[in-house]
Enzyme design. Structure first.
Site, PDB file in Angstrom:
ATOM      1  N   THR A 175       1.339  -8.807   7.340  1.00 46.26           N
ATOM      2  CA  THR A 175       2.565  -9.376   7.899  1.00 46.26           C
ATOM      3  C   THR A 175       2.549  -9.337   9.421  1.00 46.26           C
ATOM      4  O   THR A 175       3.444  -9.884  10.051  1.00 46.26           O
ATOM      5  CB  THR A 175       3.799  -8.611   7.391  1.00 46.26           C
ATOM      6  OG1 THR A 175       3.639  -7.217   7.668  1.00 46.26           O
ATOM      7  CG2 THR A 175       3.998  -8.802   5.889  1.00 46.26           C
ATOM      8  N   GLY A 192       1.268   0.095   2.190  1.00 47.84           N
ATOM      9  CA  GLY A 192       1.528   1.525   2.041  1.00 47.84           C
ATOM     10  C   GLY A 192       2.255   1.865   0.765  1.00 47.84           C
ATOM     11  O   GLY A 192       2.124   2.982   0.256  1.00 47.84           O
ATOM     12  N   GLU A 193       3.033   0.927   0.220  1.00 52.84           N
ATOM     13  CA  GLU A 193       3.767   1.164  -1.033  1.00 52.84           C
ATOM     14  C   GLU A 193       2.946   0.743  -2.251  1.00 52.84           C
ATOM     15  O   GLU A 193       3.453   0.710  -3.371  1.00 52.84           O
ATOM     16  CB  GLU A 193       5.100   0.416  -1.006  1.00 52.84           C
ATOM     17  CG  GLU A 193       6.142   1.078  -0.139  1.00 52.84           C
ATOM     18  CD  GLU A 193       5.778   1.102   1.339  1.00 52.84           C
ATOM     19  OE1 GLU A 193       5.715   2.203   1.921  1.00 52.84           O
ATOM     20  OE2 GLU A 193       5.544   0.023   1.916  1.00 52.84           O
ATOM     21  N   TRP A 293       0.975  -2.641  10.610  1.00 54.46           N
ATOM     22  CA  TRP A 293       1.601  -3.965  10.561  1.00 54.46           C
ATOM     23  C   TRP A 293       2.571  -4.196  11.717  1.00 54.46           C
ATOM     24  O   TRP A 293       3.437  -5.060  11.661  1.00 54.46           O
ATOM     25  CB  TRP A 293       2.326  -4.178   9.226  1.00 54.46           C
ATOM     26  CG  TRP A 293       3.186  -3.041   8.751  1.00 54.46           C
ATOM     27  CD1 TRP A 293       2.813  -2.030   7.917  1.00 54.46           C
ATOM     28  CD2 TRP A 293       4.567  -2.797   9.053  1.00 54.46           C
ATOM     29  NE1 TRP A 293       3.881  -1.169   7.694  1.00 54.46           N
ATOM     30  CE2 TRP A 293       4.966  -1.630   8.381  1.00 54.46           C
ATOM     31  CE3 TRP A 293       5.514  -3.472   9.845  1.00 54.46           C
ATOM     32  CZ2 TRP A 293       6.255  -1.105   8.452  1.00 54.46           C
ATOM     33  CZ3 TRP A 293       6.805  -2.949   9.923  1.00 54.46           C
ATOM     34  CH2 TRP A 293       7.156  -1.779   9.219  1.00 54.46           C
ATOM     35  N   ASN A 311       3.357   5.009   7.005  1.00 49.47           N
ATOM     36  CA  ASN A 311       3.604   6.126   6.099  1.00 49.47           C
ATOM     37  C   ASN A 311       2.391   6.494   5.250  1.00 49.47           C
ATOM     38  O   ASN A 311       1.596   5.634   4.873  1.00 49.47           O
ATOM     39  CB  ASN A 311       4.774   5.797   5.171  1.00 49.47           C
ATOM     40  CG  ASN A 311       4.496   4.589   4.297  1.00 49.47           C
ATOM     41  OD1 ASN A 311       4.461   3.467   4.790  1.00 49.47           O
ATOM     42  ND2 ASN A 311       4.289   4.792   3.004  1.00 49.47           N
ATOM     43  N   ASP A 353       9.498   8.397   4.881  1.00 49.98           N
ATOM     44  CA  ASP A 353       9.011   7.045   5.166  1.00 49.98           C
ATOM     45  C   ASP A 353       9.321   6.618   6.602  1.00 49.98           C
ATOM     46  O   ASP A 353       9.720   5.497   6.868  1.00 49.98           O
ATOM     47  CB  ASP A 353       9.583   6.019   4.182  1.00 49.98           C
ATOM     48  CG  ASP A 353       8.955   4.644   4.351  1.00 49.98           C
ATOM     49  OD1 ASP A 353       7.734   4.566   4.569  1.00 49.98           O
ATOM     50  OD2 ASP A 353       9.694   3.641   4.291  1.00 49.98           O
ATOM     51  N   TRP A 579      13.372  -6.205   5.944  1.00 47.43           N
ATOM     52  CA  TRP A 579      13.926  -5.153   5.090  1.00 47.43           C
ATOM     53  C   TRP A 579      15.444  -5.216   5.086  1.00 47.43           C
ATOM     54  O   TRP A 579      16.090  -5.018   4.060  1.00 47.43           O
ATOM     55  CB  TRP A 579      13.441  -3.794   5.587  1.00 47.43           C
ATOM     56  CG  TRP A 579      13.670  -2.658   4.626  1.00 47.43           C
ATOM     57  CD1 TRP A 579      14.353  -2.691   3.442  1.00 47.43           C
ATOM     58  CD2 TRP A 579      13.199  -1.325   4.766  1.00 47.43           C
ATOM     59  NE1 TRP A 579      14.337  -1.448   2.843  1.00 47.43           N
ATOM     60  CE2 TRP A 579      13.635  -0.599   3.631  1.00 47.43           C
ATOM     61  CE3 TRP A 579      12.447  -0.659   5.741  1.00 47.43           C
ATOM     62  CZ2 TRP A 579      13.350   0.767   3.457  1.00 47.43           C
ATOM     63  CZ3 TRP A 579      12.165   0.690   5.569  1.00 47.43           C
ATOM     64  CH2 TRP A 579      12.602   1.397   4.440  1.00 47.43           C
TER      65      TRP A 579
END
Length: 621
Positions: A175, A192-193, A293, A311, A353, A579
């Site tokens: 991104t 990361g997730e 990112w 994170n 996070d 987000w």
């Protein structure tokens, strides 16, 4: 390494290569305030323009000059580029690119439409965003969400080369805006997730060949750490920043910062040694996250690249005991080799996070070469960018409570055990929330008055870590959270920060989190946008609002400015998302949906159609 860099610089002076000319040309373009040739205007990432035709005395007469609909929905982050008499516009997924002729009523000179699978949308964290384009050597650089890096001919849009940076099959996407530094294109990694082990990578501007790749976790050879790393601050290479209190990673446990005399340093292979058992997947560092990112900075004289990592995976801290290096770290690397000069971990053993991917803004003052970083964890850091020495670290706002402060001798946060998070334990009133006091929205710096202008979030959270099993290509969050407005009652703010005094110069509250970047100009103005559709201009000296205009959708883009035929323009994308707006865009309504944003930002539906629609808005006197 310094000798090698000097020899490279000497050879470029003696034998002017194509890449040397490209670097000189790009620097010239960035120095020309009529143009905007890099994502944040210049190598230093200051987001500042010396244009002053629009100023605090006449900004009240600012009008919409023209607009351009992108034809794409969802979050429109980043900013367009202006090179010569052409503006280059990007969109959210599928990352279309348009070249607009500023000389002829902004007609479309060419367009590029990537062919990306719609499956990519399902693995993009935090909306379908792209943070922009880069320019260098007659090429427009596009980092697609599917991990493909492209170089397009700036004249007609044909593809010059491509490089596959990431593998979406394991949840790795992109991104970030790519950056051109001299003869290299730098790009990163999201995921990361998803348990992706992320990195920063450099590609040759000429042909797209990989030059080096520096991972965020793992052996020193993978992280590109060698002799001399953190030579001026060997305590950054400590084996552990904390000692356990009441069991540490057990329910009810917490962590006490170690004083310098108790730190064990310098250690090597910390990207492996600080990922301890128990772990949910093999060796934790192998799926350790550390996404890249955000924004990248560059000092041509030092030949150092600056950026932050995100994170550690997974969000559940109990299954990854240890400091989890080198996630949550600010790095300085040699551009030619990728070798790390220094690295400073801001939030060892992250429990909330608090990604550290936000920009480092470079600035000079009184012979000092400085870098300032506004972190998601709520602290504003200023460092000597040559050595990484920590000069100051202060809370951006008193509501930050997860740590009482930062020990300047060690750089270690002094955690407050009341806000530690654990599996199957609900921890309430943690401030800030995972969205951070400042997220990806970049701050600006004005060398005219020496202040930083910072968009802010003012949210707290309730956090519960949960068990999560790693499956390649599947989400791997390991936590459930909800967010609430901070103690002031509002959800955002915009402030001026005096880094020499390490405190705010002025502070304005906002109803919603400010998810737009900032632009500062020589006209003593600072511009930013809001989620309830306002584009604003403030007096940079005191924060007084001088002008506002309501656009069609919430603003998560970054304002920029340019001059054409003697007239100054200010432009910003609208199109709510990121987000802050992902839950609205997807029609999510549960309090914990959208990684905690659906509930706290529910009122955004009263100001925005969903999903948001992308447009570029351009203003002039």
């Amino acid at each position: 390494m310094r000798i090698f860099s000097s020899l490279v610089s000497l050879s470029l002076c003696l034998v002017p290569t194509a890449s040397a000319f490209a670097a000189d040309t790009l620097q010239t373009l960035m120095d020309d305030d009529r143009q905007w040739a890099s994502p944040r205007k210049d190598y230093y990432n200051q987001g500042y323009s010396r244009l002053g035709q629009i100023n605090r005395h006449n900004v009240s007469r600012l009008k919409l000059a023209w607009s351009f609909s992108t034809g794409v929905q969802r979050g429109h982050e980043g900013a367009p580029l202006v090179v010569g008499n052409v503006m280059y516009v990007h969109t959210a997924f599928p990352n279309n690119v348009y070249a607009l002729d500023l000389d002829h009523d902004r007609k479309i000179l060419w367009a590029y439409f990537p062919k990306q699978s719609s499956d990519i949308e399902a693995i993009l964290c935090c909306d379908n965003v792209s943070r922009g384009l880069a320019y260098g050597d007659g090429k427009i650089l596009l980092q697609q969400n599917d991990g493909l890096l492209l170089a397009l001919d700036s004249r007609d849009g044909h593809k010059v080369w491509e490089a596959q940076v990431n593998d979406p099959r394991i949840g790795a996407t992109n991104t970030n805006a790519p950056y051109v530094f001299r003869d290299k294109v730098l790009t990163g990694c999201s995921g990361g997730e998803f348990g992706v082990r992320c990195f920063l990578a450099a590609y040759a501007l000429q042909d797209g060949q990989l030059q080096w790749k520096a991972y965020s976790t793992g052996p020193d050879s993978d992280v590109l750490i060698g002799p001399g790393f953190n030579a001026d601050n060997p305590h950054y290479n400590a084996l552990s920043a904390y000692e356990d209190v009441a069991g540490g990673n057990r329910e009810g446990g917490s962590f006490r910062a170690l004083p310098r005399e108790k730190l064990k340093f310098p250690e090597t292979e910390l990207g492996v040694k600080t990922w301890l058992k128990p772990q949910a997947a093999a060796n934790g560092w192998q799926h350790g996250g550390g996404p890249v990112w955000g924004w990248f900075s560059y000092d041509p004289k030092l030949n150092l690249v600056y950026y932050g990592t995100g994170n550690p995976s997974v969000w559940n801290p109990d299954i990854r005991p240890g400091d989890n290096k080198w996630a949550m770290t600010l790095f300085a690397r040699d551009l030619d080799t990728g070798m790390a000069r220094w690295g400073y971990q801001l939030t060892p053993h992250d429990e909330w996070d608090y990604d550290s991917v936000n920009e480092l803004i470079l600035w000079d003052r009184g012979g000092q070469k400085l870098a300032t970083h506004f972190d998601r964890n709520g602290f504003a850091y200023t460092l000597d960018r040559r050595s990484g020495k920590l000069l100051s670290a202060e809370k951006m706002h008193p509501f930050v409570n997860w740590a009482t402060g930062i020990d300047l001798q060690t750089g270690i946060p002094l955690k407050d055990g009341r806000y530690s998070t654990h599996e199957d334990q609900e921890t309430a009133a943690i401030c800030p929330s995972a969205i951070g006091v400042k997220n990806i929205q970049p701050a600006a710096y004005s060398p005219k008055n020496g202040w930083f202008y910072v968009p802010m979030n003012h949210l707290c959270m309730t956090y519960e870590a949960v068990e999560a099993k790693y499956v390649a290509g599947q989400p791997w969050a390991g936590a459930s959270l909800t967010m609430q407005p901070g103690p002031d009652g509002d959800m955002g703010a915009f402030m001026a920060w005096d880094a020499l005094k390490a405190k705010p110069a002025w502070y304005n509250r906002e109803k919603f989190a400010v998810w737009s970047g900032a632009l500062a100009t020589a006209g003593q103005l600072v511009f930013y946008g809001t989620l309830d559709r306002w584009f604003k201009a403030l007096d940079a000296r005191n924060g007084k609002e001088l002008w506002r205009f309501q656009v069609g959708s919430g603003i998560v883009g970054n304002p920029m400015t340019y001059q054409h035929r003697g007239r100054q323009y200010v432009a910003v994308f609208s199109g709510i998302g990121g987000w802050a707006g992902v839950a609205l865009n997807q029609g999510l309504s549960g309090d914990s949906d959208g990684a905690g944003t659906a509930g706290v930002f529910r009122e955004l539906g009263r100001y925005n159609a969903a999903p948001g629609s992308g447009a570029l808005n351009v203003f002039a006197l």
